[in-house]
Design an enzyme around this catalytic site. Structure first.
Site, mmCIF file in Angstrom:
data_model
loop_
_atom_site.group_PDB
_atom_site.id
_atom_site.type_symbol
_atom_site.label_atom_id
_atom_site.label_comp_id
_atom_site.label_asym_id
_atom_site.label_seq_id
_atom_site.Cartn_x
_atom_site.Cartn_y
_atom_site.Cartn_z
ATOM 1 N N ASP A 42 0.859 -1.169 0.000
ATOM 2 C CA ASP A 42 0.000 0.000 0.000
ATOM 3 C C ASP A 42 0.912 1.242 0.000
ATOM 4 O O ASP A 42 2.060 1.182 0.439
ATOM 5 C CB ASP A 42 -0.879 -0.048 1.256
ATOM 6 C CG ASP A 42 -1.655 1.232 1.444
ATOM 7 O OD1 ASP A 42 -2.375 1.622 0.514
ATOM 8 O OD2 ASP A 42 -1.516 1.855 2.517
ATOM 9 N N ASP A 44 -0.040 5.053 0.874
ATOM 10 C CA ASP A 44 -0.159 6.079 1.916
ATOM 11 C C ASP A 44 -0.318 5.451 3.295
ATOM 12 O O ASP A 44 -1.243 4.688 3.540
ATOM 13 C CB ASP A 44 -1.355 6.983 1.623
ATOM 14 C CG ASP A 44 -1.217 7.656 0.259
ATOM 15 O OD1 ASP A 44 -0.089 8.079 -0.072
ATOM 16 O OD2 ASP A 44 -2.215 7.732 -0.476
ATOM 17 N N ASP A 50 1.098 9.453 5.366
ATOM 18 C CA ASP A 50 -0.195 9.731 4.740
ATOM 19 C C ASP A 50 -0.475 11.228 4.742
ATOM 20 O O ASP A 50 -0.702 11.823 5.787
ATOM 21 C CB ASP A 50 -1.294 8.969 5.487
ATOM 22 C CG ASP A 50 -2.631 9.061 4.758
ATOM 23 O OD1 ASP A 50 -2.654 9.544 3.606
ATOM 24 O OD2 ASP A 50 -3.640 8.638 5.346
ATOM 25 N N THR A 84 -2.647 0.771 -4.663
ATOM 26 C CA THR A 84 -3.136 1.917 -3.894
ATOM 27 C C THR A 84 -4.488 2.428 -4.377
ATOM 28 O O THR A 84 -4.740 2.509 -5.585
ATOM 29 C CB THR A 84 -2.066 3.052 -3.908
ATOM 30 O OG1 THR A 84 -2.570 4.186 -3.211
ATOM 31 C CG2 THR A 84 -1.688 3.461 -5.321
ATOM 32 N N GLN A 86 -6.682 5.564 -4.898
ATOM 33 C CA GLN A 86 -6.488 7.022 -5.015
ATOM 34 C C GLN A 86 -7.796 7.659 -5.459
ATOM 35 O O GLN A 86 -7.945 8.107 -6.605
ATOM 36 C CB GLN A 86 -5.336 7.333 -5.988
ATOM 37 C CG GLN A 86 -3.963 6.904 -5.484
ATOM 38 C CD GLN A 86 -3.532 7.611 -4.204
ATOM 39 O OE1 GLN A 86 -3.947 8.736 -3.925
ATOM 40 N NE2 GLN A 86 -2.691 6.955 -3.405
ATOM 41 N N CYS A 119 -6.347 2.279 -8.052
ATOM 42 C CA CYS A 119 -7.788 2.404 -8.240
ATOM 43 C C CYS A 119 -8.133 3.884 -8.193
ATOM 44 O O CYS A 119 -7.938 4.533 -7.173
ATOM 45 C CB CYS A 119 -8.569 1.652 -7.169
ATOM 46 S SG CYS A 119 -10.321 2.111 -7.189
ATOM 47 N N HIS A 121 -11.080 5.177 -8.400
ATOM 48 C CA HIS A 121 -12.515 5.350 -8.138
ATOM 49 C C HIS A 121 -12.782 5.751 -6.702
ATOM 50 O O HIS A 121 -11.931 5.690 -5.837
ATOM 51 C CB HIS A 121 -13.264 4.053 -8.461
ATOM 52 C CG HIS A 121 -12.961 3.509 -9.817
ATOM 53 N ND1 HIS A 121 -12.267 2.347 -10.025
ATOM 54 C CD2 HIS A 121 -13.247 4.016 -11.041
ATOM 55 C CE1 HIS A 121 -12.138 2.136 -11.328
ATOM 56 N NE2 HIS A 121 -12.718 3.129 -11.966
ATOM 57 N N CYS A 127 -16.787 0.036 -7.976
ATOM 58 C CA CYS A 127 -15.860 -0.695 -8.846
ATOM 59 C C CYS A 127 -15.401 -1.963 -8.129
ATOM 60 O O CYS A 127 -15.661 -2.157 -6.953
ATOM 61 C CB CYS A 127 -14.650 0.168 -9.185
ATOM 62 S SG CYS A 127 -13.525 0.395 -7.786
ATOM 63 N N CYS A 129 -12.114 -2.775 -8.115
ATOM 64 C CA CYS A 129 -10.675 -2.671 -7.856
ATOM 65 C C CYS A 129 -10.357 -1.910 -6.574
ATOM 66 O O CYS A 129 -9.275 -2.066 -6.023
ATOM 67 C CB CYS A 129 -9.939 -2.059 -9.048
ATOM 68 S SG CYS A 129 -10.576 -0.511 -9.687
ATOM 69 N N ARG A 130 -11.287 -1.116 -6.065
ATOM 70 C CA ARG A 130 -10.985 -0.357 -4.853
ATOM 71 C C ARG A 130 -10.911 -1.314 -3.665
ATOM 72 O O ARG A 130 -11.865 -2.042 -3.372
ATOM 73 C CB ARG A 130 -12.075 0.708 -4.634
ATOM 74 C CG ARG A 130 -11.858 1.591 -3.410
ATOM 75 C CD ARG A 130 -12.777 2.818 -3.460
ATOM 76 N NE ARG A 130 -12.844 3.538 -2.221
ATOM 77 C CZ ARG A 130 -11.931 4.410 -1.780
ATOM 78 N NH1 ARG A 130 -10.858 4.641 -2.512
ATOM 79 N NH2 ARG A 130 -12.075 5.024 -0.627
HETATM 80 ZN ZN LIG Z 1 -11.598 1.059 -8.659
#
Ligand SMILES: [Zn+2]
Length: 557
Positions: A42, A44, A50, A84, A86, A119, A121, A127, A129-130
């Site tokens: 990961d 942040d 972070d 990550t 974002q 990601c 989103h 989604c 992927c998050r």
């Molecule tokens: Zn995503």
């Protein structure tokens, strides 16, 4: 795992920033790791401090020790990717160009990564992927030329670990002051900081690599007493021993016999109880012990490898093995073994049981052959044909019971889960042993086919192998699912550590209260009124878990 589960469409939506060239990044000639090929990190709070929605390269600050820790991983031949979320992209807080500038600065400070997976989103985008969805972990593994189960993900919040587990990867939580206590409780593997996480990753990787030059031996006697799940999780280690021996004889107890029949690599089984291992032990019968000693002597083994759980002692059996004149004995023992062991192995707490056993096999000179992944497996020829009337593969198995009631799903909850799964379009098969028929009938009445008492362990394994997912507590069928590569929704009572006993190397969603008062009690029956670790699970969480695991309702997979 089936290709259709390994490969949901979701990756189309993740942004992949791969490096040019996909050649193996480790030093030339470096051996492929036994456990891991890649470490996913990961960004942040894990690699860098972070700074919320940071689009400014000047604000990039690595966490202490990050560069040296990452360089140790690189030197060990492991590939590295950043994985990550974002959502600042979706929210317009920074541009993609600004993000790339931040990533360039991260690489200036921390060295090169083999892939960046982002990601872009927001939660509201839904989604796949998050994180905690597993999409980015699958995509990272693919970019790095490996599989998710050969990756370990390091992150600072529960979402990172959940995404790893849902992909079948290992997950290490490195908490920061913002990590919630329940996220720490739920994580099976926790490290104090990034350098500690890296040390433990490398230690586990090395622990299953034996000293070179081991000779192939004649007969190996391997021992795993206790129940079906215990025997199943020892499978990879037994295969490692089998690779270094011409013949493998397994000593198991009556409760593990059926599981022993399912293990590849076992040539012969000796069934004999070891009363001192049992939770409600029978008195020691001198005649039975003399009988066991004689049977062990008759094996004429060149080596014995005694596998145990962390709370069991190998030493009483080691004494019998000495009396049976077995020349070389290996076991894990924190207790001083005197002259009882030739290989005294020690393992820190928290290591998954299959790896704990593999590390003992390595200490005894054995490793899995190339091409045999360190996963649980079943002998295909041991699985009987399925009962008629189950329909096509792709159903969901709901197994509410457990030999230890503290680890069983409360029947009332299982009934509501069956109803919710059925309403969501899943075909549900309810399984259980002969003494669980009353429960399985009640649960199946809410939506599903009742198979309670209709299968032995091999028959249950065959049913599990054709499932799209298994919903189960911490009990034998969870390990059957892992051995069949079938995803698990784990209703995990925390009486024993999840990191040691959770489903191994198979996509998993963990549900239940990991911080409940029964935690680490090893209680066989729940010591807390109301069984709160599991009774508060909502059926909708199980439906959502199946969605995360890419198990479609409507009878498909
Ligand atoms: Zn995503």
């Amino acid at each position: 795992m089936r290709q259709d589960q390994e490969d949901p469409d979701q990756r189309r939506s993740a942004r992949v920033y791969a490096r040019a060239g996909q050649a193996w990044s480790g030093p030339v000639g470096s051996p492929r790791g036994v456990l891991y090929d890649a470490v996913l990190l990961d960004r942040d709070g894990t690699l860098i401090e972070d700074v919320p929605y940071n689009g400014d390269p000047e604000k990039v600050r690595p966490v202490p020790g990050a560069r040296a820790a990452l360089d140790r991983l690189r030197a060990a031949g492991l590939r590295l990717a950043v994985v990550t979320n974002q959502s600042g992209l979706a929210r317009g807080y920074f541009t993609e160009e600004q993000m790339r500038a931040v990533h360039s600065r991260v690489e200036e400070l921390l060295g090169r990564f083999d892939a960046w997976l982002v990601c872009p989103h927001d939660d509201a985008d839904g989604c796949d992927c998050r994180k905690p969805a597993p999409g980015l972990v699958h995509a990272a593994a693919r970019q790095l030329g490996t599989s998710a189960s050969r990756c370990v993900m390091v992150g600072d919040i529960g979402r990172d670990v959940a995404a790893a587990l849902a992909a079948g990867a290992a997950g290490v939580l490195v908490p920061t002051p913002v990590t919630r206590p329940e996220e720490v409780a739920a994580a099976g593997w926790v490290a104090a900081d990034l350098p500690s996480a890296v040390r433990e990753i490398l230690r586990r990787q090395e622990a299953v690599r034996p000293e070179p030059g081991g000779e192939r031996i004649g007969t190996a006697l391997v021992v795993r007493s206790d129940s079906a799940g215990d025997v199943l999780v020892t499978g990879p280690a037994i295969r490692a021993v089998a690779a270094g021996a011409r013949r493998v004889v397994l000593l198991c107890g009556p409760r593990g016999r059926a599981a022993a029949e399912l293990l590849p690599g076992v040539d012969e089984i000796i069934e004999h109880p070891l009363p001192w291992i049992d939770p409600t032990p029978a008195p020691v019968d001198p005649a039975a012990v003399r009988d066991l000693t004689a049977r062990l002597a008759a094996v004429d083994a060149d080596q014995a490898v005694v596998f145990t759980s962390f709370h069991q002692s190998a030493l009483p059996l080691a004494l019998l093995l000495r009396m049976a004149a077995i020349g070389r004995i290996a076991a894990i023992s924190d207790d001083y073994p005197g002259s009882l062991l030739d290989v005294r192995h020690r393992v820190p707490v928290g290591v998954p049981e299959p790896e704990r056993a593999l590390s003992l096999a390595a200490a005894a000179g054995h490793r899995l052959p190339d091409g045999d992944e360190p996963v649980l497996r079943l002998r295909p020829d041991a699985l009987p044909p399925l009962p008629a009337g189950l329909g096509d593969p792709g159903y969901v198995v709901l197994h509410p019971g457990s030999a230890a009631s503290s680890r069983a799903c409360p029947p009332e909850l299982a009934t509501r889960i069956a109803g919710a799964l059925s309403a969501a379009g899943h075909r549900v098969l309810v399984t259980g042993g002969p003494d669980e028929r009353a429960v399985t009938a009640r649960v199946a009445a809410a939506g599903g086919i009742d198979l309670g008492g209709r299968t032995d362990l091999a028959g249950l394994a065959a049913i599990v192998a054709d499932a799209a997912a298994v919903v189960v507590g911490n009990t034998g069928p969870a390990h059957l699912a892992a051995a069949a590569g079938v995803p698990v929704v784990s209703l995990f009572a925390p009486t024993v550590p999840f990191g040691q006993w959770g489903p191994y190397r198979v996509p998993t969603v963990r549900l239940g209260d990991a911080a409940a008062p029964c935690r680490d009690t090893r209680a066989a029956s729940c010591p807390v009124p109301g069984h709160p670790c599991l009774s508060d699970v909502e059926p909708a969480e199980v439906v959502e878990a199946l969605r995360v695991l890419a198990v479609a309702g409507g009878g498909g997979r």
